[in-house]
Design a protein around this motif. Structure first.
Motif, mmCIF file in Angstrom:
data_model
loop_
_atom_site.group_PDB
_atom_site.id
_atom_site.type_symbol
_atom_site.label_atom_id
_atom_site.label_comp_id
_atom_site.label_asym_id
_atom_site.label_seq_id
_atom_site.Cartn_x
_atom_site.Cartn_y
_atom_site.Cartn_z
ATOM 1 N N UNK A 152 161.918 -53.677 72.647
ATOM 2 C CA UNK A 152 162.761 -52.820 72.044
ATOM 3 C C UNK A 152 162.131 -51.520 71.373
ATOM 4 N N UNK A 153 161.077 -51.681 70.825
ATOM 5 C CA UNK A 153 160.290 -50.592 70.043
ATOM 6 C C UNK A 153 159.553 -49.650 71.328
ATOM 7 N N UNK A 154 159.266 -50.362 72.163
ATOM 8 C CA UNK A 154 158.530 -49.583 73.330
ATOM 9 C C UNK A 154 159.383 -48.847 73.896
ATOM 10 N N UNK A 155 160.568 -49.292 74.237
ATOM 11 C CA UNK A 155 161.752 -48.561 74.823
ATOM 12 C C UNK A 155 162.247 -47.401 74.092
ATOM 13 N N UNK A 156 162.371 -47.898 72.732
ATOM 14 C CA UNK A 156 162.850 -46.766 71.730
ATOM 15 C C UNK A 156 161.922 -45.604 71.943
ATOM 16 N N UNK A 157 160.452 -45.676 71.768
ATOM 17 C CA UNK A 157 159.688 -44.649 71.843
ATOM 18 C C UNK A 157 159.901 -43.763 73.031
ATOM 19 N N UNK A 158 159.998 -44.396 74.258
ATOM 20 C CA UNK A 158 160.312 -43.996 75.735
ATOM 21 C C UNK A 158 161.509 -43.026 75.797
ATOM 22 N N UNK A 159 162.561 -43.708 75.022
ATOM 23 C CA UNK A 159 163.821 -42.706 75.006
ATOM 24 C C UNK A 159 164.015 -41.914 74.164
ATOM 25 N N UNK A 160 163.144 -41.837 73.043
ATOM 26 C CA UNK A 160 163.007 -40.579 72.100
ATOM 27 C C UNK A 160 162.287 -39.620 73.011
ATOM 28 N N UNK A 161 161.379 -39.713 73.540
ATOM 29 C CA UNK A 161 160.567 -38.821 74.287
ATOM 30 C C UNK A 161 161.406 -38.164 75.397
ATOM 31 N N UNK A 162 162.143 -39.186 76.062
ATOM 32 C CA UNK A 162 163.020 -38.465 77.187
ATOM 33 C C UNK A 162 164.294 -37.732 76.582
ATOM 34 N N UNK A 163 164.745 -37.933 75.260
ATOM 35 C CA UNK A 163 165.705 -37.361 74.519
ATOM 36 C C UNK A 163 165.541 -35.946 74.494
ATOM 37 N N UNK A 164 164.318 -35.693 74.141
ATOM 38 C CA UNK A 164 163.688 -34.403 73.906
ATOM 39 C C UNK A 164 163.214 -33.611 75.049
#
Length: 311
Positions: A152-164
């Motif tokens: 969940x933490x790994x995917x959260x980092x990926x999604x934050x980067x994608x959202x930007x």
């Protein structure tokens, strides 16, 4: 140029073309598939909760594997069933990111749980006298929590980067949203996103290497006695089958999304895209249910008790 502030939705084109001619059949097959996933995974979960004999680390891990299947598939099947009945196939920007988050955190968690199951079998067969002191129920629960939190933490980092990422389009050529499909719409370089994505992919496929190393030791130990060989065949073979299914299915999707040929028909693309959301959630509980004697016996015992109660 489009960004999160202005983009409200994505269009999905995976159902366009010849697929739309068979919507009724596809809806029935998809609903049947999802119903089977809910039924067999739910049955294993309920059985493990109700049967005290199954309150052991190996079965706790199995139960969480089934819970993870329900978690991952809920992000795809309800939306896909709705799209089969609709003439427009769109998903909101937030819904798209959420779908990516759930599907790929499901895939990462699948590898984490399979790695835990390999470790559990290693301790049980190679260090049997230490098993109950090493693999306590409390430790098993902590390991399960760890196996869910890290993905969940790994995917959260990926999604934050994608959202930007600033986007120059809103058209996704797939049945559902995935991270690579969104990144391909970027107006600017996505080198950093790709690097982080590959690090995460390598980290979780590294779990495969850990499992292989564990099984090298397991095979060496299993050859020493008939009892160890029996234990290996009963509990480790279904685990290896599940690992193979998940690895091949997910690797197909990841590699084809990036390097697949555009000349392949849309139907083949669709199958490659959904196989890891269809095959592992169905086969994993079936393989374990048929192979693990304790699960199988507890299931029939549970059915017998319920039928006798009704009579």
């Amino acid at each position: 140029m489009i960004n999160a502030a202005t983009l409200t939705s994505f269009s999905l084109s995976g159902l366009n073309g010849t697929t739309t001619k068979y919507r009724g059949t596809l809806f029935f097959l998809t609903l049947s598939c999802y119903s089977v996933i809910l039924l067999i995974n739910g049955a294993i979960i309920v059985l493990i909760i109700l049967e005290e004999k199954l309150h052991e680390p190996m079965y706790i891990f199995l139960g969480n594997l089934c819970i993870n299947s329900l978690y991952g598939t809920i992000a795809f099947y309800p939306k896909f069933l709705f799209d089969l009945l609709s003439n427009t196939h769109a998903i909101s920007y937030t819904g798209c990111l959420l779908q990516v988050f759930v599907i790929y955190s499901y895939a990462a968690t699948e590898f984490s749980i399979l790695a835990l199951m390999a470790y559990d079998r290693y301790v049980a067969i190679c260090r049997p006298l230490e098993y109950h002191s090493v693999m306590t129920k409390h430790r098993a629960v902590l390991l399960v929590c760890f196996s869910r939190i890290v993905p969940l933490l790994c995917q959260t980092i990926v999604m934050i980067m994608t959202s930007k990422v600033e986007l120059c389009g809103s058209h996704i050529e797939k049945l559902y949203c995935d991270n690579w499909s969104i990144l391909k719409l970027s107006c600017n370089s996505i080198t950093t996103n790709n690097m982080v994505g590959f690090i995460v992919i390598l980290f979780y496929f590294g779990h495969d290497l850990f499992i292989v190393c564990s099984y090298v030791q397991l095979v060496k130990s299993a050859l020493k006695s008939r009892e160890d060989r029996r234990k290996f065949m009963q509990t480790c073979v279904p685990h290896l089958l599940c690992l193979l299914i998940v690895t091949v299915a997910l690797l197909f999707d990841l590699m084809y999304a990036r390097y697949g040929s555009s000349s392949v028909s849309q139907n083949v693309k669709n199958f490659m895209a959904i196989q890891f959301l269809m095959i592992p959630p169905i086969l994993n509980p079936i393989i374990y249910g048929l192979k693990l004697t304790q699960v199988r016996n507890s299931f029939f015992k549970f059915l017998y008790k319920n039928n006798r109660f009704k009579d």
